[in-house]
Design a protein around this motif. Structure first.
Motif, PDB file in Angstrom:
ATOM      1  N   HIS A  50       0.847  -1.141  -0.014  1.00  0.00           N
ATOM      2  CA  HIS A  50       0.084  -0.110   0.094  1.00  0.00           C
ATOM      3  C   HIS A  50       0.959   1.251  -0.005  1.00  0.00           C
ATOM      4  O   HIS A  50       0.415   2.348  -0.362  1.00  0.00           O
ATOM      5  N   LYS A  51       1.899   1.185   0.619  1.00  0.00           N
ATOM      6  CA  LYS A  51       3.004   2.361   0.496  1.00  0.00           C
ATOM      7  C   LYS A  51       3.248   2.738  -1.094  1.00  0.00           C
ATOM      8  O   LYS A  51       3.282   3.855  -1.273  1.00  0.00           O
ATOM      9  N   ASP A  52       3.761   1.567  -1.859  1.00  0.00           N
ATOM     10  CA  ASP A  52       4.002   1.839  -3.163  1.00  0.00           C
ATOM     11  C   ASP A  52       2.582   2.376  -3.837  1.00  0.00           C
ATOM     12  O   ASP A  52       2.873   3.273  -4.766  1.00  0.00           O
ATOM     13  N   ARG A  53       1.482   1.888  -3.469  1.00  0.00           N
ATOM     14  CA  ARG A  53       0.414   2.393  -4.181  1.00  0.00           C
ATOM     15  C   ARG A  53       0.257   3.683  -4.091  1.00  0.00           C
ATOM     16  O   ARG A  53      -0.344   4.424  -4.772  1.00  0.00           O
ATOM     17  N   SER A  54       0.260   4.364  -2.652  1.00  0.00           N
ATOM     18  CA  SER A  54       0.346   5.575  -2.523  1.00  0.00           C
ATOM     19  C   SER A  54       1.129   6.618  -3.196  1.00  0.00           C
ATOM     20  O   SER A  54       0.845   7.473  -3.658  1.00  0.00           O
ATOM     21  N   SER A  55       2.485   6.086  -3.184  1.00  0.00           N
ATOM     22  CA  SER A  55       3.391   6.893  -4.295  1.00  0.00           C
ATOM     23  C   SER A  55       2.806   6.753  -5.958  1.00  0.00           C
ATOM     24  O   SER A  55       2.877   7.903  -6.204  1.00  0.00           O
ATOM     25  N   ASP A  62      -3.634  10.281 -14.340  1.00  0.00           N
ATOM     26  CA  ASP A  62      -4.055   9.368 -14.966  1.00  0.00           C
ATOM     27  C   ASP A  62      -3.485   8.062 -14.062  1.00  0.00           C
ATOM     28  O   ASP A  62      -4.316   7.067 -13.666  1.00  0.00           O
ATOM     29  N   TRP A  63      -2.607   8.025 -13.541  1.00  0.00           N
ATOM     30  CA  TRP A  63      -2.010   7.113 -12.584  1.00  0.00           C
ATOM     31  C   TRP A  63      -2.876   7.042 -11.328  1.00  0.00           C
ATOM     32  O   TRP A  63      -3.315   6.145 -10.666  1.00  0.00           O
ATOM     33  N   TYR A  64      -3.356   8.121 -10.882  1.00  0.00           N
ATOM     34  CA  TYR A  64      -4.200   8.114  -9.623  1.00  0.00           C
ATOM     35  C   TYR A  64      -5.420   7.294  -9.939  1.00  0.00           C
ATOM     36  O   TYR A  64      -6.052   6.681  -9.107  1.00  0.00           O
ATOM     37  N   ASN A  65      -6.035   7.579 -11.137  1.00  0.00           N
ATOM     38  CA  ASN A  65      -7.092   7.012 -11.476  1.00  0.00           C
ATOM     39  C   ASN A  65      -7.085   5.436 -11.936  1.00  0.00           C
ATOM     40  O   ASN A  65      -7.859   4.493 -11.239  1.00  0.00           O
ATOM     41  N   ALA A  66      -5.908   5.258 -12.341  1.00  0.00           N
ATOM     42  CA  ALA A  66      -5.533   3.813 -12.835  1.00  0.00           C
ATOM     43  C   ALA A  66      -5.516   2.918 -11.385  1.00  0.00           C
ATOM     44  O   ALA A  66      -5.825   1.805 -11.342  1.00  0.00           O
ATOM     45  N   GLU A  67      -4.892   3.846 -10.214  1.00  0.00           N
ATOM     46  CA  GLU A  67      -4.398   2.976  -9.091  1.00  0.00           C
ATOM     47  C   GLU A  67      -5.822   2.805  -8.447  1.00  0.00           C
ATOM     48  O   GLU A  67      -6.152   1.620  -7.931  1.00  0.00           O
ATOM     49  N   ARG A  68      -6.706   3.711  -8.471  1.00  0.00           N
ATOM     50  CA  ARG A  68      -7.886   3.625  -7.350  1.00  0.00           C
ATOM     51  C   ARG A  68      -8.793   2.540  -8.169  1.00  0.00           C
ATOM     52  O   ARG A  68      -9.674   2.122  -7.536  1.00  0.00           O
ATOM     53  N   TRP A  69      -8.597   2.250  -9.596  1.00  0.00           N
ATOM     54  CA  TRP A  69      -9.698   1.315  -9.953  1.00  0.00           C
ATOM     55  C   TRP A  69      -9.041  -0.008  -9.969  1.00  0.00           C
ATOM     56  O   TRP A  69      -9.815  -0.993  -9.942  1.00  0.00           O
ATOM     57  N   SER A  70      -7.738  -0.112  -9.876  1.00  0.00           N
ATOM     58  CA  SER A  70      -7.291  -1.450  -9.576  1.00  0.00           C
ATOM     59  C   SER A  70      -6.827  -1.938  -8.494  1.00  0.00           C
ATOM     60  O   SER A  70      -6.567  -2.966  -7.992  1.00  0.00           O
ATOM     61  N   ARG A  71      -7.236  -1.047  -7.295  1.00  0.00           N
ATOM     62  CA  ARG A  71      -6.851  -1.412  -5.937  1.00  0.00           C
ATOM     63  C   ARG A  71      -7.987  -2.446  -5.342  1.00  0.00           C
ATOM     64  O   ARG A  71      -9.138  -2.170  -5.442  1.00  0.00           O
ATOM     65  N   ARG A  72      -7.487  -3.563  -4.939  1.00  0.00           N
ATOM     66  CA  ARG A  72      -8.271  -4.491  -4.389  1.00  0.00           C
ATOM     67  C   ARG A  72      -8.360  -4.616  -2.836  1.00  0.00           C
ATOM     68  O   ARG A  72      -9.298  -5.131  -2.082  1.00  0.00           O
ATOM     69  N   HIS A  73      -7.211  -4.244  -2.095  1.00  0.00           N
ATOM     70  CA  HIS A  73      -7.078  -4.041  -0.850  1.00  0.00           C
ATOM     71  C   HIS A  73      -6.648  -2.569  -0.329  1.00  0.00           C
ATOM     72  O   HIS A  73      -5.900  -2.082  -0.684  1.00  0.00           O
ATOM     73  N   VAL A  74      -7.334  -2.539   0.836  1.00  0.00           N
ATOM     74  CA  VAL A  74      -7.201  -1.063   1.321  1.00  0.00           C
ATOM     75  C   VAL A  74      -6.796  -1.178   2.954  1.00  0.00           C
ATOM     76  O   VAL A  74      -7.450  -2.054   3.614  1.00  0.00           O
ATOM     77  N   PHE A  75      -5.535  -0.568   3.061  1.00  0.00           N
ATOM     78  CA  PHE A  75      -5.182  -0.686   4.724  1.00  0.00           C
ATOM     79  C   PHE A  75      -5.352   0.687   5.351  1.00  0.00           C
ATOM     80  O   PHE A  75      -5.018   1.660   4.794  1.00  0.00           O
ATOM     81  N   ILE A  76      -6.284   0.530   6.381  1.00  0.00           N
ATOM     82  CA  ILE A  76      -6.523   2.138   7.189  1.00  0.00           C
ATOM     83  C   ILE A  76      -6.046   1.623   8.526  1.00  0.00           C
ATOM     84  O   ILE A  76      -6.789   1.150   9.337  1.00  0.00           O
TER      85      ILE A  76
END
Lengths: 598, 225
Positions: A50-55, A62-76
């Protein structure tokens, strides 16, 4: 986004909160990105951390959107740092959620009940946003039976539930999970404040349930139906983790093991029988078919007579949890003789320094050691482990990275030796159980001990200090602990300078928890620009006033500054328990009356 | 800065210079070299129990924890949390709330275990029927723990008698052990070892041969002459 806020340090964001601020504009990329969105999404879906995904999400829109659509696991990491609505709006396709709630000191009864961290609001939002949710892992959340029932009936493909250190539910909630979750693969119940109303929940697994891979009910007290358990285990051919509670006897364990030779992790029940005579030989072959076993825990009441039963599997064990077994040094030595592959070992201090010598000589691959006190409150018992046991382990186990050590005496020299022997520490938690105790030989403060640790162990991520400590300890930490993310402090320090050193000097600090230290307003406010880059700060029984907290809250609107009121109501100007954390969700709306948000 | 905020700043500054008030209590203490005046009691806010209790021996036992005396420099030894600190014991004997930092679940487990370990039984293979020392706290016949108290010291200790082979070695070890808690002159020449026999009576150490002694001793007290 961070670049728009002049007060914020340019540190790498590691938590969900940083990149969620939807009000701020991202620098728009020209369509120079050569990949169609689907390809980008496909590529990004392979990123797990999730750290890499935040980066990744900060690169461009574009990357922000691609990332948010492809994320399957969220850590809060802090359930109040963001709201379920914000999460659902940003990530439309989540299948797995990890959610942490109360501050860590709630494990030690420092946080009153009904403080919050109720999982239900999250489940409500998820039931419409993520109907296909499969996994939920909760830590220190308040979970009711109604919530568990809601979970079981709202998410039809639900697979994995893990509850660690949660409270508010009973075995009735588990009944709902067992009955309704047809595709359940994991039920992991650990260390919770649970109302144990009986073992009937286990019988609620239907005959059609064959997909279980993980079943952990070791921390539940009441007896389950052995018949139901045996049938369940025999039809779940993919079962790889089975952790039983103390009510399961040795011969019952033997029967179970016949049905699951594929098991990788086992938590035994009680590890002895009341037979005085009678062959132990009948259990001798109990483990002979368990060729994949790498973890053993439980071993309640294990005695010298029965421990040899596990010798056949010891050679391949990588994790041995003996923290429920009151073993003596010789029993441990005999056992460890067979356990040459151990990477992780948890013990009770009944094994003594002699037992730890055996650890040093038998387990050269050891990476993690935890030694818990068997009698933490008995002032009269002069037992347990000392500095010499720790030194023995460090000599024999140079690969040690993760240590939790409870003891009644320690010296600076010993810790310096330990640091030299094991320079790769990433987690170092030393608890000298008598608060404020000095080096017992020199009577000096323990400053040099922790100084040696932070100077030598450059990879240190987590540190917990204890003993008599002056500000010097914190100067050392500020100067050297450049990778430290979590620091726990109790009964230490002289003045504000101590806390200031840490806040100024540790760039990667994320969690700071302090109790019973003389740090005051100047210290608290010295971290004004720091707290937004951290997950949270806890200060209790320190010297902070309400006005300073109000000032902090006023200056930093993106922080939630919460003060827990003293029930005695003696002095309203002192802030007895302060909890500060960053949030994009604004102040809590569910705060109980004793929590004041400033 | 807004007017309201600047007022707040002034208040905070004033507070920082002031020494903290409400939770300070003055304590008597027995050690003359402590010169602190203002101390913070350890009693945490959510407790309903009394923060100050006398020790079993009637000595004042609230040792100072923290001093807000800002005169010290780095060279001065920190006398705040001294080794004599005795935790705030509540009725369960649990000590300071939330300390040591053990998960409450594990704490409960240890408490349950403790009740069981007090039972006497010995499952070792060389156990002889008539040879049980009723003070054996462990299942292993290789260890023989008895409680030891020393005059003037609040904390009792337990030791393994198997670690010694004579009254002399035992006495020497005890003197060293209690040296941390009370000043012992002349290597403990002023103390003598008394023990309570299984039959309940107290005797002077040395009247029985060592082997018989360790099988009949119930507890030990180091008595000052």
């Amino acid at each position: 986004m961070p670049t728009m806020d002049p007060n914020r340090k340019k540190s790498k964001p590691v938590d969900l909160v940083d990149s969620v601020d939807s009000r701020v504009e991202l620098t728009e990329s020209t369509r120079s990105c050569p990949f169609p969105d689907e390809v980008l999404e496909r590529v990004l879906s392979l990123i797990d951390s999730h750290k890499d995904r935040s980066s990744v999400s900060l690169v461009c829109k574009d990357w922000y959107n691609a990332e948010r659509w492809s994320r399957r696991h969220v850590f809060i990491g802090n359930c109040y740092s963001v709201s379920p609505e914000i999460v659902a709006a940003r990530f439309p396709r989540i299948r797995s959620v990890t959610l942490k709630g109360k501050p860590r000191f709630s494990d030690f009864n420092l946080v009153p009940e009904d403080w919050g961290a109720d999982v239900h609001p999250w489940l409500s939002v998820f039931s419409s946003a993520y109907p296909f949710l499969e996994e939920l892992r909760l830590k220190r959340m308040a979970v009711s039976d109604e919530s568990l029932e809601f979970l079981a009936t709202s998410f039809h493909g639900f697979k994995a539930l893990s509850l660690l250190s949660c409270d508010g539910f009973s075995t009735d909630g588990l009944k709902a999970i067992a009955s309704h979750c047809k595709n359940l693969t994991e039920l992991d119940i650990q260390e919770n404040g649970i109302d144990d109303l009986g073992g009937h929940w286990l019988s609620c697994f239907p005959e059609s349930q064959t997909s279980l891979e993980v079943l952990n009910f070791a921390s539940l007290n009441s007896e389950v139906s052995f018949d139901a358990l045996e049938k369940l285990v025999s039809r779940c051919k993919s079962l790889r983790v089975l952790k039983l509670n103390r009510n399961i006897s040795l011969d019952q364990l033997q029967k179970l093991l016949l049905h699951c030779p594929q098991l990788m992790e086992l938590g035994t029940g009680t590890f002895m029988q009341e037979l005085i005579s009678g062959p132990v030989t009948e259990f001798k072959n109990m483990f002979s078919n368990c060729r994949k076993l790498v973890t053993v825990s439980g071993l309640w009441d294990a005695t010298p007579l029965y421990l040899p039963v596990i010798y056949p599997v010891c050679a391949s064990l990588t994790f041995l949890n003996l923290s429920y077994a009151t073993l003596q040094s010789s029993e441990l030595a005999n056992l460890l003789f067979h356990c040459r592959s151990l990477r992780r070992l948890w013990l009770l201090d009944t094994v003594g320094d002699k037992g730890l010598e055996a650890v040093g000589s038998c387990c050269p691959l050891l990476e993690e050691l935890r030694v818990f006190p068997a009698d933490p409150f008995d002032q009269e018992i002069f037992l347990g482990v000392t500095e010499s046991g720790f030194v023995s382990v460090s000599r024999g186990c140079p690969k040690l990275r993760h240590v939790l050590y409870f003891c009644r005496q320690m010296t600076n020299a010993a810790v310096a030796t330990i640091a030299r022997n094991c320079p790769d520490f990433t987690h170092f938690r030393l608890c000298i159980m008598n608060p404020g105790q000095p080096d017992y030989l020199t009577k000096e403060p323990m400053d040099e001990a922790f100084g040696a640790i932070v100077k030598t162990c450059t990879k240190l991520q987590r540190l917990a200090v204890s003993g008599l400590l002056t500000d010097r300890t914190f100067e050392y930490i500020g100067q050297h602990a450049k990778n430290m993310e979590t620091l726990s402090v109790a009964f230490a320090g002289n003045s504000d300078l101590g806390m200031e050193c840490v806040l100024k000097g540790c760039p990667k600090l994320r969690k700071l928890e302090i109790r019973d230290c003389p740090f005051g307003n100047a210290a608290l406010l010295s971290g004004l620009t720091k707290y937004e880059s951290m997950r949270s700060l806890w200060m209790s029984a320190c010297n902070v006033t309400m006005n300073a907290c109000r000032m902090l809250a006023k200056e930093k609107p993106r922080l939630n500054v919460e003060v827990m009121r003293d029930e005695e109501g003696s002095d309203d100007s002192q802030a007895h328990k302060v909890y500060v954390y960053r949030s994009v969700a604004g102040p809590r709306r569910d705060a109980p009356p004793f929590v004041l948000t400033l | 800065m807004s007017k309201g905020l600047s007022l707040l700043c002034k208040k905070v500054q004033a507070e920082m210079l002031e020494l903290p008030n409400k939770r300070i209590r003055k304590h008597r203490h027995t050690h003359a070299h402590h010169t602190m005046e203002l101390e913070l009691s350890l009693s945490p806010p959510n407790q309903t129990r009394h923060p100050i209790k006398k020790s079993r021996h009637g000595d004042p036992c609230r040792f100072p924890l923290v001093s807000w005396n800002h005169d010290e420099d780095d060279q001065q030894p920190n006398t705040f949390f001294t080794g004599d600190y005795q935790p705030d014991l509540d009725d369960d004997g649990e000590g300071v709330i939330g300390w040591p930092p053990l998960h409450s679940w594990r704490k409960r487990l240890m408490e349950e275990n403790q009740h069981e370990r007090v039972e006497v039984f010995n499952r070792g293979e060389h156990h002889e029927e008539g040879d049980i020392n009723i003070n054996v706290m462990n299942r292993n016949c290789n260890e023989l723990f008895v409680k030891v108290k020393m005059d003037g010291v609040g904390i009792a200790r337990k030791i393994d008698l198997n670690a010694f082979h004579s009254y002399q070695t035992l006495t020497t070890a005890l003197i060293h052990m209690f040296d941390k808690y009370v000043e012992i002159e002349e290597d403990g020449a002023a103390y003598k070892l008394m023990y309570q026999h299984r039959d309940g009576h107290w005797h002077l150490g040395g009247d029985l041969p060592w082997e018989m002694f360790i099988r009949s001793v119930k507890r030990i007290q180091m008595v000052r002459n």
